[in-house]
Design a protein around this motif. Structure first.
Motif, short mmCIF file in Angstrom:
data_model
loop_
_atom_site.label_atom_id
_atom_site.label_comp_id
_atom_site.label_asym_id
_atom_site.label_seq_id
_atom_site.Cartn_x
_atom_site.Cartn_y
_atom_site.Cartn_z
N ASP A 186 -134.97 -110.56 30.58
CA ASP A 186 -134.95 -110.76 29.12
C ASP A 186 -136.21 -110.20 28.48
N GLY A 187 -137.36 -110.43 29.12
CA GLY A 187 -138.61 -109.91 28.58
C GLY A 187 -138.64 -108.39 28.58
N LEU A 188 -138.13 -107.80 29.65
CA LEU A 188 -138.10 -106.34 29.74
C LEU A 188 -137.21 -105.73 28.66
N THR A 189 -136.03 -106.30 28.45
CA THR A 189 -135.10 -105.72 27.48
C THR A 189 -135.58 -105.90 26.04
N LYS A 190 -136.42 -106.93 25.81
CA LYS A 190 -137.01 -107.06 24.47
C LYS A 190 -137.99 -105.92 24.23
#
Length: 276
Positions: free
Chosen positions: A46-50
């Motif tokens: 989730d952090g990467l895709t943000k």
């Protein structure tokens, strides 16, 4: 291969929703493996895709460490999650292994259990059925993992006296046996008086309504894992093909970044430097 059929079925079932939210129909990253790492890795994804919306991904339901290794080798997963190094037979598959964090293997109880701590000797006595009730009179129901499970192997190395009681309980076939980390957590959640092994990472990342007990007076935390005072631990690894795709490299770089390390620590995982 059975694991591939499981993965394909899981992708069909979860491909629209993933482990924790909507994903593209054809994700750039397919991640799966040991159940105790899934929740934290979902938060990393989730952090990467943000940060990089162009990188999509899905974290599949648990296929275990062995299933992850086989699936990466067969091309069904881009990143496998394991809680042990590769076995001798797996080293010939030509895969790359990247240790990324350590978490605590814990004994967990429901939140309504009044106990906060347990001694190693008590654990053996519980599984030998010498102690059969909690202090408030609630019958103790202990949970087993399969003998071949990685957590079982770690537990029995840590508590060798537990081995005979574990085997005897398994042979009775009346004790609940959890075949995945998530199933183990669900059994602890739903059975009054339950106690069983699980991982600090799963409890925190998935916000499970169960509590990790202090072991021999030491509470499992990032600090006690790091300083070695809580020494019942296991190490997580990313398993990839030898030359990972750019999205795989981006994911592992994010996991090693300050933001990624913060996510890991918040989920009970002590980040490791590559090769440690």
């Amino acid at each position: 291969m059975a694991v591939l059929r499981i993965l394909l079925a899981a992708m069909l079932l979860f491909g629209a929703t993933g482990y924790g939210g909507p994903v593209a129909a054809e994700p750039a990253l397919r991640i799966g493996g040991t159940g105790s790492a899934l929740g934290g890795v979902q938060l990393l994804l989730d952090g990467l895709t943000k940060r990089h919306p162009e990188i999509t991904g899905v974290v599949l339901p648990s296929v275990g460490t062995s299933g992850a290794v086989k699936a990466v080798a067969a091309g069904a997963l881009d990143i496998g999650l394991t809680s042990r190094p590769l076995k001798v037979a797996e080293r010939g598959l030509g895969l790359a292994v990247h240790p990324y964090g350590a978490t605590a293997l814990v004994f967990a109880v429901r939140r309504d259990n009044p106990r906060n701590t347990i001694r190693s000797t008590e654990i053996v006595d519980i599984y030998e059925e010498k102690i059969t009730a909690w202090g408030d009179g609630t019958p103790i129901r202990f949970i087993l993992r399969p003998p071949s499970d990685g957590d079982t192997e770690i537990l029995l190395r840590f508590l060798p006296r537990l081995a005979s009681a574990w085997q005897a309980a398994a042979e009775k076939r009346i004790v609940p046996v959890a075949y995945t980390d998530q199933e183990a957590a669900e059994l602890i959640e739903t059975i009054p008086g339950a106690i069983g092994p699980n991982s600090l990472s799963l409890i925190l990342a998935e916000r499970r309504p169960i509590r990790a007990l202090a072991l021999d007076g030491v509470m499992p935390t990032v600090e006690t894992i790091r300083d070695g005072t809580y020494d019942l631990t296991k190490t997580f690894h990313f398993v990839t093909r030898p030359e990972p795709e750019p999205a795989v490299r981006a994911f592992m770089e994010f996991a090693a970044s300050p933001e990624g390390r913060d996510i890991l620590e918040a989920t009970g995982v002590v980040p490791l430097r590559e090769g440690k």
